[in-house]
Motif scaffolding. Structure first.
Motif, mmCIF file in Angstrom:
data_model
loop_
_atom_site.group_PDB
_atom_site.id
_atom_site.type_symbol
_atom_site.label_atom_id
_atom_site.label_comp_id
_atom_site.label_asym_id
_atom_site.label_seq_id
_atom_site.Cartn_x
_atom_site.Cartn_y
_atom_site.Cartn_z
ATOM 1 N N ILE A 170 33.269 -57.511 30.467
ATOM 2 C CA ILE A 170 34.504 -58.126 30.925
ATOM 3 C C ILE A 170 35.192 -58.747 29.711
ATOM 4 C CG2 ILE A 170 35.569 -59.820 32.464
ATOM 5 C CD1 ILE A 170 34.065 -57.614 33.985
ATOM 6 N N PHE A 171 36.412 -58.299 29.444
ATOM 7 C CA PHE A 171 37.238 -58.848 28.379
ATOM 8 C C PHE A 171 38.277 -59.733 29.051
ATOM 9 C CE2 PHE A 171 35.372 -55.122 26.570
ATOM 10 C CZ PHE A 171 35.223 -55.398 25.221
ATOM 11 N N GLY A 172 38.370 -61.010 28.649
ATOM 12 C CA GLY A 172 39.247 -61.910 29.368
ATOM 13 C C GLY A 172 40.046 -62.833 28.492
ATOM 14 N N GLY A 173 41.186 -63.252 29.042
ATOM 15 C CA GLY A 173 42.064 -64.184 28.348
ATOM 16 C C GLY A 173 42.720 -63.537 27.150
ATOM 17 N N GLY A 174 43.213 -64.359 26.254
ATOM 18 C CA GLY A 174 43.852 -63.869 25.052
ATOM 19 C C GLY A 174 45.338 -64.152 25.051
ATOM 20 N N HIS A 175 46.013 -63.542 24.100
ATOM 21 C CA HIS A 175 47.443 -63.762 23.903
ATOM 22 C C HIS A 175 48.098 -62.426 23.587
ATOM 23 C CE1 HIS A 175 50.838 -66.423 22.772
ATOM 24 N NE2 HIS A 175 51.137 -65.424 21.967
ATOM 25 N N ASP A 176 49.069 -62.034 24.402
ATOM 26 C CA ASP A 176 49.867 -60.849 24.072
ATOM 27 C C ASP A 176 51.229 -61.361 23.609
ATOM 28 O OD1 ASP A 176 50.734 -61.538 26.690
ATOM 29 O OD2 ASP A 176 49.874 -59.753 27.574
ATOM 30 N N THR A 177 52.145 -61.651 24.520
ATOM 31 C CA THR A 177 53.373 -62.363 24.168
ATOM 32 C C THR A 177 53.284 -63.808 24.632
ATOM 33 O OG1 THR A 177 54.433 -61.640 26.216
ATOM 34 C CG2 THR A 177 54.783 -60.281 24.262
ATOM 35 N N ALA A 178 52.256 -64.100 25.412
ATOM 36 C CA ALA A 178 51.956 -65.456 25.889
ATOM 37 C C ALA A 178 50.474 -65.502 26.216
ATOM 38 C CB ALA A 178 52.786 -65.767 27.139
ATOM 39 N N ASN A 179 49.939 -66.679 26.431
ATOM 40 C CA ASN A 179 48.543 -66.790 26.872
ATOM 41 C C ASN A 179 48.401 -66.086 28.214
ATOM 42 O OD1 ASN A 179 48.184 -68.362 24.637
ATOM 43 N ND2 ASN A 179 48.035 -70.283 25.741
ATOM 44 N N THR A 180 47.235 -65.497 28.450
ATOM 45 C CA THR A 180 47.067 -64.682 29.651
ATOM 46 C C THR A 180 45.758 -64.979 30.374
ATOM 47 O OG1 THR A 180 47.055 -62.404 30.495
ATOM 48 C CG2 THR A 180 46.066 -62.745 28.345
ATOM 49 N N THR A 181 45.756 -64.716 31.682
ATOM 50 C CA THR A 181 44.555 -64.810 32.522
ATOM 51 C C THR A 181 43.964 -63.421 32.759
ATOM 52 O OG1 THR A 181 45.893 -64.627 34.534
ATOM 53 C CG2 THR A 181 45.373 -66.860 33.761
ATOM 54 N N TYR A 182 44.574 -62.399 32.210
ATOM 55 C CA TYR A 182 44.216 -60.993 32.437
ATOM 56 C C TYR A 182 42.766 -60.712 32.034
ATOM 57 C CZ TYR A 182 44.969 -55.917 32.396
ATOM 58 O OH TYR A 182 44.911 -54.578 32.655
ATOM 59 N N THR A 183 42.079 -59.876 32.816
ATOM 60 C CA THR A 183 40.755 -59.378 32.427
ATOM 61 C C THR A 183 40.707 -57.856 32.550
ATOM 62 O OG1 THR A 183 39.699 -59.546 34.608
ATOM 63 C CG2 THR A 183 39.571 -61.489 33.196
ATOM 64 N N ASP A 184 39.930 -57.254 31.676
ATOM 65 C CA ASP A 184 39.613 -55.831 31.723
ATOM 66 C C ASP A 184 38.146 -55.692 32.052
ATOM 67 O OD1 ASP A 184 41.974 -54.249 30.695
ATOM 68 O OD2 ASP A 184 41.719 -55.633 29.014
ATOM 69 N N LYS A 185 37.832 -54.791 32.974
ATOM 70 C CA LYS A 185 36.444 -54.484 33.333
ATOM 71 C C LYS A 185 36.122 -53.112 32.746
ATOM 72 C CE LYS A 185 33.532 -53.949 37.418
ATOM 73 N NZ LYS A 185 33.512 -54.048 38.881
ATOM 74 N N TYR A 186 35.223 -53.088 31.757
ATOM 75 C CA TYR A 186 34.855 -51.865 31.045
ATOM 76 C C TYR A 186 33.489 -51.413 31.554
ATOM 77 C CZ TYR A 186 34.629 -48.717 26.988
ATOM 78 O OH TYR A 186 34.571 -47.614 26.166
ATOM 79 N N THR A 187 33.443 -50.275 32.257
ATOM 80 C CA THR A 187 32.177 -49.720 32.747
ATOM 81 C C THR A 187 31.626 -48.795 31.671
ATOM 82 O OG1 THR A 187 32.948 -49.885 35.013
ATOM 83 C CG2 THR A 187 31.055 -48.447 34.615
ATOM 84 N N TYR A 188 30.437 -49.113 31.186
ATOM 85 C CA TYR A 188 29.864 -48.402 30.049
ATOM 86 C C TYR A 188 29.568 -46.935 30.342
ATOM 87 C CZ TYR A 188 28.824 -53.288 28.793
ATOM 88 O OH TYR A 188 28.888 -54.629 28.540
ATOM 89 N N SER A 189 28.981 -46.648 31.494
ATOM 90 C CA SER A 189 28.495 -45.292 31.761
ATOM 91 C C SER A 189 29.610 -44.247 31.750
ATOM 92 C CB SER A 189 27.733 -45.232 33.080
ATOM 93 O OG SER A 189 28.604 -45.535 34.153
ATOM 94 N N GLY A 190 30.771 -44.573 32.231
ATOM 95 C CA GLY A 190 31.858 -43.601 32.241
ATOM 96 C C GLY A 190 32.969 -43.911 31.267
#
Length: 160
Positions: free
Chosen positions: A67-87
């Motif tokens: 799970i990759f979460g938070g960060g800053h794109d053009t503003a601070n974000t609550t966004y998360t990415d769920k990366y499934t390893y097997s596929g």
């Protein structure tokens, strides 16, 4: 990469066994790029891009997903990415409770904890992300509000 005379050669080796995953960041702009790093053979291959390009994010995971979460794109974000390893698939995860960047993350086989960072000031806020149900709840505040911190897990509670 190795050099023979004046010609450089680079061989892309396949990942063998377990790997680490690096994602997001900043080069000349924010990026969604990922690298998979093979622990046993030191091979690096390109992974699947994240859904949102940003820097100052944090990541945690278990044996099946990251799970990759938070960060800053053009503003601070609550966004998360769920990366499934097997596929090598990436889908949108559950949003964090506080938009912030330069936070840290740690976890075990069932939950990831995103903590600290900078929202409008340094913060002690934590999010508890449960992998199996993709749920996020507020966690216990850290003892000191700060940003650009690091985190790790103990073997008793980490992935063993």
């Amino acid at each position: 990469m190795f050099t023979l005379g004046i010609i450089g050669y680079s061989a892309t080796l396949p990942i063998v066994g377990a790997f680490g995953l690096f994602g997001g960041g900043y080069d000349t702009a924010v990026t969604a790029y990922t690298d998979k790093y093979g622990y046993s053979n030191d091979a690096v291959v390109v992974g699947t891009v994240l859904g949102d390009a940003r820097n100052g994010l944090a990541a945690t995971g278990n044996s099946t997903e990251g799970i990759f979460g938070g960060g800053h794109d053009t503003a601070n974000t609550t966004y998360t990415d769920k990366y499934t390893y097997s596929g090598d698939t990436v889908v949108v995860g559950t949003v964090l409770g506080d938009a912030r960047y330069v936070l840290a993350a740690t976890g075990n086989s069932t939950v990831g904890i995103f903590g600290g960072g900078y929202d409008t000031a340094v913060t002690a806020y934590t999010d508890k992300y449960t992998y199996s149900g993709d749920t996020v709840v507020a966690g216990t505040l850290l003892g000191l509000a700060r940003s650009a911190l690091a985190a790790c897990s103990s073997t008793a509670n980490g992935l063993v």
